[in-house]
Structure formats: C-alpha cells, structure tokens
Design a protein around this motif. Structure first.
Motif, PDB file in Angstrom:
ATOM      1  N   LEU A   1       1.107  -1.378   0.193  1.00  0.00           N
ATOM      2  CA  LEU A   1       0.329  -0.424   0.117  1.00  0.00           C
ATOM      3  C   LEU A   1       0.400   0.821   0.323  1.00  0.00           C
ATOM      4  CD1 LEU A   1      -3.153  -0.683   2.764  1.00  0.00           C
ATOM      5  CD2 LEU A   1      -3.092  -0.854   0.161  1.00  0.00           C
ATOM      6  N   GLY A   2       2.065   1.288   0.481  1.00  0.00           N
ATOM      7  CA  GLY A   2       3.093   2.492   0.574  1.00  0.00           C
ATOM      8  C   GLY A   2       3.224   2.947   1.947  1.00  0.00           C
ATOM      9  N   ALA A   3       3.295   2.320   2.455  1.00  0.00           N
ATOM     10  CA  ALA A   3       3.737   2.619   3.969  1.00  0.00           C
ATOM     11  C   ALA A   3       4.750   3.142   4.405  1.00  0.00           C
ATOM     12  CB  ALA A   3       2.981   1.837   5.308  1.00  0.00           C
ATOM     13  N   ALA A   4       4.967   3.885   5.097  1.00  0.00           N
ATOM     14  CA  ALA A   4       6.547   4.069   5.715  1.00  0.00           C
ATOM     15  C   ALA A   4       7.127   2.672   6.847  1.00  0.00           C
ATOM     16  CB  ALA A   4       6.691   5.264   6.026  1.00  0.00           C
ATOM     17  N   GLY A   5       5.983   2.603   7.203  1.00  0.00           N
ATOM     18  CA  GLY A   5       6.775   1.410   8.334  1.00  0.00           C
ATOM     19  C   GLY A   5       4.965   0.302   9.003  1.00  0.00           C
ATOM     20  N   VAL A   6       5.894  -0.444  10.455  1.00  0.00           N
ATOM     21  CA  VAL A   6       4.720  -1.474  11.102  1.00  0.00           C
ATOM     22  C   VAL A   6       5.266  -0.840  12.500  1.00  0.00           C
ATOM     23  CG1 VAL A   6       3.097  -3.344  11.655  1.00  0.00           C
ATOM     24  CG2 VAL A   6       3.544  -2.619   8.809  1.00  0.00           C
ATOM     25  N   THR A   7       4.123  -1.115  12.983  1.00  0.00           N
ATOM     26  CA  THR A   7       5.424  -0.911  14.374  1.00  0.00           C
ATOM     27  C   THR A   7       4.534  -2.370  15.384  1.00  0.00           C
ATOM     28  OG1 THR A   7       5.563   1.857  14.934  1.00  0.00           O
ATOM     29  CG2 THR A   7       5.804   0.428  16.703  1.00  0.00           C
ATOM     30  N   PRO A   8       4.898  -3.054  16.362  1.00  0.00           N
ATOM     31  CA  PRO A   8       4.491  -4.335  16.592  1.00  0.00           C
ATOM     32  C   PRO A   8       4.222  -3.044  17.773  1.00  0.00           C
ATOM     33  CG  PRO A   8       6.964  -4.192  16.119  1.00  0.00           C
ATOM     34  CD  PRO A   8       6.814  -3.325  15.293  1.00  0.00           C
ATOM     35  N   LEU A   9       3.150  -3.365  18.344  1.00  0.00           N
ATOM     36  CA  LEU A   9       2.880  -3.308  19.917  1.00  0.00           C
ATOM     37  C   LEU A   9       2.281  -4.642  20.942  1.00  0.00           C
ATOM     38  CD1 LEU A   9       0.459   0.006  19.040  1.00  0.00           C
ATOM     39  CD2 LEU A   9       2.905   0.383  19.948  1.00  0.00           C
ATOM     40  N   PRO A  10       2.751  -5.242  21.695  1.00  0.00           N
ATOM     41  CA  PRO A  10       2.246  -6.163  22.741  1.00  0.00           C
ATOM     42  C   PRO A  10       1.262  -5.211  23.165  1.00  0.00           C
ATOM     43  CG  PRO A  10       5.245  -6.572  23.168  1.00  0.00           C
ATOM     44  CD  PRO A  10       4.654  -5.034  21.798  1.00  0.00           C
ATOM     45  N   VAL A  11       0.095  -6.443  23.523  1.00  0.00           N
ATOM     46  CA  VAL A  11      -1.051  -5.474  23.582  1.00  0.00           C
ATOM     47  C   VAL A  11      -0.509  -5.747  25.624  1.00  0.00           C
ATOM     48  CG1 VAL A  11      -1.928  -8.450  24.661  1.00  0.00           C
ATOM     49  CG2 VAL A  11      -3.381  -6.475  24.185  1.00  0.00           C
ATOM     50  N   ASP A  12      -1.331  -4.576  25.819  1.00  0.00           N
ATOM     51  CA  ASP A  12      -1.029  -3.897  26.934  1.00  0.00           C
ATOM     52  C   ASP A  12      -1.907  -4.064  28.777  1.00  0.00           C
ATOM     53  OD1 ASP A  12      -0.510  -2.340  29.506  1.00  0.00           O
ATOM     54  OD2 ASP A  12      -1.197  -0.630  29.386  1.00  0.00           O
ATOM     55  N   GLU A  13      -2.550  -5.561  28.565  1.00  0.00           N
ATOM     56  CA  GLU A  13      -3.116  -6.198  29.824  1.00  0.00           C
ATOM     57  C   GLU A  13      -2.148  -6.278  30.836  1.00  0.00           C
ATOM     58  OE1 GLU A  13      -6.207  -9.337  27.659  1.00  0.00           O
ATOM     59  OE2 GLU A  13      -4.676  -9.776  28.254  1.00  0.00           O
ATOM     60  N   GLY A  14      -2.913  -5.750  31.710  1.00  0.00           N
ATOM     61  CA  GLY A  14      -2.374  -5.719  32.918  1.00  0.00           C
ATOM     62  C   GLY A  14      -2.536  -6.979  34.046  1.00  0.00           C
ATOM     63  N   GLY A  15      -3.660  -6.908  34.831  1.00  0.00           N
ATOM     64  CA  GLY A  15      -4.530  -8.344  35.091  1.00  0.00           C
ATOM     65  C   GLY A  15      -4.819  -9.518  34.946  1.00  0.00           C
ATOM     66  N   SER A  16      -5.785  -9.446  33.815  1.00  0.00           N
ATOM     67  CA  SER A  16      -6.488 -10.589  33.106  1.00  0.00           C
ATOM     68  C   SER A  16      -5.563 -10.710  32.183  1.00  0.00           C
ATOM     69  CB  SER A  16      -7.715  -9.639  32.304  1.00  0.00           C
ATOM     70  OG  SER A  16      -7.150  -8.561  31.674  1.00  0.00           O
TER      71      SER A  16
END
Length: 367
Positions: free
Chosen positions: A200-215
């Motif tokens: 598609l022509g994006a400049a990049g992709v950033t992976p974000l580990p899901v921010d999930e605390g207690g559950s």
C-alpha cells in the motif's frame, strides 16, 4: 522521545539534560508531547477500555490551542494527537494547524475508520506530518473481531488510502505508518500485515505487545512467545528488509529474544527488567495531557498515579517546571513505579540516552 540524536550531538543540550536529571537543576524543555484529545471512541476493542469512558467534558478548542502554545514555549519539537479516536473531534484540523504553525511536527494516531477523502485532505493541508493507523491483521474478520465492530478493517484501509491520496495530491511529505497490537489471536499475522503495508505504500509497521495487566485474555502464552521467535520473527526480519522498513531488534523481536525476556513478557513485564537499575528519562523530556486536562509524566501513568496538575487550573508551562513535576522526578530517581516495568514505549530511547549521558546510568531502584 523525539530526535534524540540531535540532542545528543549538541553538547549544550546534553549538559543541560544531565544537570536536570542528576542535580535537579531546572528543566524547561519538552522534546515531544502526547495530547489525548478525547476519551471517546467509535470502536469497541477487546484490549482497550477507552470506549467505555463515560461522556465527560473535554478540553475545549481555546484551551487546547493554549496548550499547544505552551508546548511551543517549552521548545517542543513534536506533538502527538491521540484518543480514544481523535477524528471524533471536529476541531482536529485546527489543532494540527496550530501545532504546525508553531513549528512542531504534528502526528496523529487513529483507527482510520473516520478518515474520508475530505477529512484526509483537510488534515494534510493543515500540516499533518505523520499519521499512524491501527491494523491488527490482514484478515478482515480477525481485525474486526479484535476491534469489536464489523467493517472496521475495510474502513481503516479506506482511511489509509485517503491519506495517501491526499499526500500525493498536495505533494506532502506525510509519513503514513501502521500500528499492530500483538495478541495471542493475531501474532502469526504480523508478516502478512507487513506485506500489506509495503504494497500500500506505508512507511513502516510498529508491533505493540498488548497492554494487559491483571487479566490474560489477549496476551501471548509462553508457548506462543516461543513460536513467535522461532517461526514468525525470521519472516518479519525478511519482509521488513524487503520493504525498506526499519529493522531494529525491538521491531522484529518485540518480546525480547532470551529465555528470561520471554518469561517476563509472558507476565506483561515488557521492559524485561531494564528499569531495575536504570532510569527512564521520559519525565524530563516529554509530557502527556489527557482529554480532561489532567497532566501526567507519560501515557502509561494516566489513571495509575495522581495527576501532576490540570491545565484548567495551571498552565502546562508552569506545571512542567513546577513543584509536582520536580517531586515526581526526584522520586523516580530512587524507585521506579510498577507501571514502568510493564512499559516498552521508550526502551530504545532510554538505552541511547543512558549511554550518551554517562556510559550507563546506574541508578538504584526497587524493581
């Protein structure tokens, strides 16, 4: 923390930061800021609670413009608008235009579903510097399930294409990227998202580990973390290089590489022990403003510690240089907060600053 190489290469700025961090000298320079302009959202993401935020009064347009002016006075170089979904605010183009006029790079994080051709043109014309859209899978059914609204995938891609068209028509230097929240339900699709972004022509992709605390409904299980590193990461490395995306280790191995790294990531300790004996420099260089005017040292701290003040009562400039901020920074030098050990937002930047300031900032802390 924006453009740290330029700061590090400027002896005066680096000395100023060192004195502020280690001698408690006054600091009045923001490198970048995050402004969460709304708590409302049109999606129902399974790993996010913002859509559950009760409707409440948000910072008005005039107050928001004053915040932007205060940031300019603090030498802020980049202002990041987010939410909730920031495109729900009708004054978003005016906010972006003010930031651009004050010589800040205006960045936007959005789910993309509300970006029509008209809005995209308006935002780019206003001076939008970069936009990051959320895409959690190349498969519509997976993305829609995670985002809680049918058709979200289709509309996100439509929004991305609208921004890219606006970029071409206005001959803008806009950078369009993707964020991908990595959960146990979609981590295997990271290579396919990279391929889609590249096509598609994006400049990049950033992976974000899901921010999930207690559950633990969405976090990767230990076996899945091992599978990611063994089977997914090699494909990720190949595709990132193929499409000219950044190949920093944290973008290929967001959960770390060693056995200890994976063990801590399984417990959502994404800093993986870094802050046990090292400092986070974000409170000296960044700030975070919530939709209700509350100010925090960073986005992770919102709702987890008392705010450091509110722009309804005190200007942002006074807050950033004031007693509450100084007290927080002094406390952070002694003991990191529990939330710090869950945060991977500034790991790469902190390592860079740690080395530049004194080889390795050995600051005792309780993990």
């Amino acid at each position: 923390m924006y453009d740290l190489p330029a700061l590090i290469q400027d002896p005066a700025l680096l000395t100023e930061l060192r004195n502020a961090v280690y001698t408690d000298a006054p600091t009045a320079r923001v490198r970048d800021a995050k402004f969460k302009v709304t708590g409302q959202c049109n999606l129902r993401c399974s790993f996010c609670q913002f859509w559950r935020t009760p409707a409440r009064e948000e910072v008005g347009t005039e107050e928001a413009l004053r915040v932007i002016d205060d940031l300019a006075a603090l030498d802020c170089r980049k202002l990041h608008f987010s939410g909730g979904e920031p495109a729900l605010r009708t004054d978003l183009p005016a906010l972006i235009e003010r930031a651009a006029c004050r010589e800040m790079r205006a960045a936007l994080t959005t789910n993309g579903t509300l970006l029509t051709d008209e809005l995209a043109m308006t935002l780019v014309a206003a001076g939008l510097y970069s936009a990051t859209l959320s895409l959690d899978s190349s498969a519509p059914e997976v993305h829609d399930r995670l985002r809680g609204v049918k058709g979200a995938h289709k509309r996100a891609l439509r929004g991305m294409r609208a921004l890219l068209r606006a970029k071409r028509r206005l001959k803008s230097k806009l950078r369009v990227r993707l964020n991908m929240v990595l959960t146990r339900h979609n981590y295997h699709d990271y290579p396919e998202v990279l391929a889609l972004a590249g096509e598609l022509g994006a400049a990049g992709v950033t992976p974000l580990p899901v921010d999930e605390g207690g559950s633990c409904r969405n976090r990767l299980l230990p076996a899945q973390l091992q599978e990611y590193n063994a089977a997914v990461a090699p494909a990720v490395a190949t595709l990132r290089a193929q499409y000219g995306f950044a190949t920093d280790p944290h973008l290929i191995y967001p959960f770390g590489q060693g056995k200890d790294d994976l063990h801590q990531s399984a417990e959502a300790q994404y800093a993986r022990g870094y802050y046990a004996d090292r400092l986070c420099f974000a409170p000296w260089l960044t700030t975070f403003i919530a939709w209700d005017g509350a100010v925090y040292p960073c986005c992770m701290a919102r709702g987890k510690i008392p705010s450091l003040g509110n722009i309804h009562e005190t200007s942002l400039r006074e807050l950033f240089t004031g007693e509450a901020y100084r007290t927080f920074r002094a406390g952070l030098r002694e003991t990191r907060l529990p939330l710090c050990h869950r945060c991977d937002n500034y790991l790469a930047e902190n390592r860079l600053l740690d080395e530049a300031l004194n080889g390795r900032a050995s600051v005792p802390a309780s993990p």
